[in-house]
Each structure stands twice: as C-alpha cells, then as structure tokens.
Design an enzyme around this catalytic site. Structure first.
Site, PDB file in Angstrom:
ATOM      1  CE  LYS A  89      14.660  -8.225  46.847  1.00  0.00           C
ATOM      2  NZ  LYS A  89      14.658  -8.290  48.331  1.00  0.00           N
TER       3      LYS A  89
ATOM      4  CB  SER B   3      10.554 -13.422  42.234  1.00  0.00           C
ATOM      5  OG  SER B   3      11.697 -14.238  42.042  1.00  0.00           O
TER       6      SER B   3
END
Length: 408
Positions: free
Chosen positions: A51, A304
C-alpha cells in the site's frame, strides 16, 4: 485511466520512497505444484504491505503539482492503506488523518499512529469510514481514496514492472483482489507488455465483490462475512478498477477460509514467511485447485502483505470482577471498556461461581491493549468507576484454569 507510460513515470517518481521487493523462487512449492513458483514479497515492503506504493504515488505527484492541501490529507482504512498514507504524508511533511472503522485492530491503529497518523475511530463498516473521511475533507484537507484513484492504481502497478524486470518470461501472475486497485495496476502493465501473460485475481469467498460486479455488469455492494483475509474484504469494487479489470484480468477465483489458513501456515512453516490472509490468498488458489496450470509453467504469487494481527505478549490484559446480577450492569462495563479503546478478545460470565452471593455474578475479561501504560489506564479508570478487580496476570501468561486460551 492508468496506462503503462503513466505507471513507468510513477515508478521513477517513487523509487526513493519504496523498496524494490524480492522475487524469490520456491523449490518446495514448485515441487508441490509441478510448476516454477515464484513469490513476490510485498510483505517485506515498507509498512509491511504494497500500500505504500500507491500512497507515495499520490503524495509525490500531488506535491509536485500543488494539488495536496497544506492542511494535509485524510483517508479511510482498516489497516494497510492507513499505514501507507501516514508514512507517505510524514515523509512529505504533511499531517495525515485516518478514519478507521470500529472493528479495526489495535495493532494496526498503533502502527498507523507510529507513522504519524492522526486516528479517528468512526464507522461500523469501511464504507461508513470513507463517508466520514469525505466529510472531514470538506474542512480543507485532501481526500485519498484507498483504491478508486488513478494515482493509487499507478503506484500499485509498479509491482508489475518489477516482476517483468526480474522474470520477463513469467506466464501467470496471481493477485489478491479487494477494492481492485492492485490488480488493476498490475494488469495494466502486464497486458500492455505481453497480453499472453495470464493475470488471475483471487477473492475471499467471504466477500466476492469483484465476481459479483462482473456478473452484474456494474459495481455492487455485497455482504461480507468475517475473514482471515480482512485486507481484501471490501464490499464494493472501485469504479476505476472495475473498468480496468474487465479489460486486463483473465480470470477471477475465490478461496475459502480453510484454504487461506492452510496457505498462511505453509508459507510460515516452509518458507519462514509471515503472510497476512490476503497475502496468502494466491497460494490458496493453487492449493484448492481453482487456478489450473501447465506443468513447468512460470507462476508468480503476489504475497501482498505481512501485517498479521496477533495479540502480542505484553498487550493481553485479564481482569476479574464481581458484578451485581442486574440487567444492564454487564453492558455498562463492556461499554466502558470499549470507550477505553481496549479490544475484547474473550468474556467469561459465571453466575454460579462459589464465591458469589445470590445476587452477584463473576465476570472475567481478556482484553487486547496497546501497551503496559494502556493497561494501567484501564485499571485506573475502572477503579475510579467503583469496579473492584481481583488480582490477575496482565501479561497473557500464568492465567488461572478458567481463563480462555490466548489466541496467537
């Protein structure tokens, strides 16, 4: 709309603000699946998640073009995006406010505070938190959407560039899907470079918002059940990602909670990698057979993030109290604990305890706290309200036989 050229420009802008994470070959997984399995380790990225890429892209470009308010930025997130925005804003010298839903974990709140974010707890759902963040933005701050934003998507797409730079002959890339910004960015890079490379998205079966959007032909809100993959439990796909996914993603699959849990365990046991539920979802898609592949196919699994929410030793507090057995008394205690921002892990309510009078009941609570100072704050606040607490262990160790186990 994000394009390969825009994502390449973004990569150059944010290069000093992110890590180029490793792409590692896994002999163990390759043998298990009779293919060449590579892991893209975004769990080793700054803030423990991809992110930061999108957040840095938004802040760097915004500061260059003077489109970011001097009053700072505001966003909404349950965890990873919150940390990314807080860090990117701090590096840009700007204040960041993050609206987090009521159910967001204490560990992720504290991590966001640690990166300099101002936390506001508001909203029973992420959508309600986003709505609150938009209201705050009207006071003069710049709103940053967690996934439905072109700059954010361009930032996430830089992962695709890194994969191709190391493994240009990759044949399949498996990507977790929540709001859709990650796979939209990666898919844009891959299909513009080599349309024959498969891009496959993985959703938690507990919240298949992308699948439902494609079926309906538009973004729709879906109910979400509790999931280990909370990072991709997004009830509605973003509008920009939806349009991009229709053009760049070959397939969407779903994985069950048992598959996610097993994949987290495999990555930890065999690769010594701590992956959060969303980060383990691509492996889960191989594990449950929903992604079909050829023998010796070169496959990249995108891990991720690694921000697993574990109640750590030293943050677990156990308290035992004797309460009047009247309606509303227990509810008032729980409301007090919630107001003190402690997370209730377990409640043990025993009306038949031998030491209790006929009109009394014994209650034991296991709480997740921020730190030792927070434990003392809770103790003092409850004592000030007249609650008499029995001595107990506050470290998560040495609990009595009636204490429920600490979940780790």
């Amino acid at each position: 709309m994000p394009t390969l050229e825009k994502i390449e420009q973004t990569s150059r802008r944010i290069d000093d603000h992110i890590f180029r994470t490793p792409l590692v070959y896994s002999p163990t997984l390759s043998s298990q699946f009779d293919a060449h399995i590579y892991l893209k380790l975004e769990n080793l990225q700054k803030t423990g998640s991809f992110k930061i890429r999108g957040a840095a892209a938004k802040l760097v470009r915004g500061c260059m073009q003077n489109t970011i308010s001097a009053k700072g930025v505001v966003t909404a997130s349950a965890g990873n995006h919150a940390q990314g925005v807080a860090l990117a804003a701090r590096e840009a010298g700007l204040p960041a406010t993050v609206v987090m839903p009521q159910w967001s974990s204490i560990s992720k709140r504290e991590a966001t505070r640690g990166y300099g974010g101002n936390i506001i707890i508001n909203g029973a759902t992420l959508e309600e938190s986003v709505a609150r963040a938009r209201e705050i933005a009207k006071e003069g701050m710049t709103f940053i959407h967690p996934f439905d934003d072109e700059d954010i998507i361009c930032g996430q797409g830089t992962i695709g560039l890194e994969i191709l730079s190391v493994l240009p002959d990759v044949e399949t890339i498996i990507v977790p899907v929540g709001g859709g910004g990650l796979i939209a960015g990666i898919g844009s890079v891959i299909k513009a470079t080599n349309p024959r490379i498969r891009v496959i998205g993985v959703e938690a079966a507990a919240c298949p918002s992308a699948r439902m959007a494609l079926r309906a032909g538009k973004c729709v809100s879906v109910p979400a059940e509790p999931s280990l993959a909370d990072g991709i439990s997004v009830k509605q796909l973003g509008e920009i990602p939806f349009r991009m996914i229709r053009k760049t993603v070959d397939e969407l699959v779903t994985v069950q909670e048992a598959d996610i849990a097993a994949s987290m365990q495999i990555l930890l046991d065999r690769k010594k990698l701590l992956a959060e539920g969303a980060g383990a979802a691509p492996l889960a898609a191989l594990l449950n057979g929903s992604v079909r592949h050829r023998r010796d196919e070169k496959i990249v699994l995108l891990v991720s993030g690694g921000n697993v929410d574990i109640p750590l030793l030293g943050r677990i507090m156990r308290i035992r109290l004797t309460l009047s057995d009247r309606p509303g008394v227990l509810a008032r205690l729980l409301n007090k604990v919630a107001a003190l921002e402690a997370n209730i892990l377990h409640i043990y309510h025993d009306r038949s305890a031998q030491r209790s009078a006929i009109d009394e009941t014994r209650v034991e609570l296991e709480l997740e706290t921020r730190n030792d100072a927070h434990i003392r704050e809770i103790e003092n606040a409850l004592k000030a309200d007249g609650y008499a607490m029995e001595p107990t262990d506050c470290s998560g160790q040495g609990a009595g036989p009636t204490d429920p186990p600490v979940r780790v």
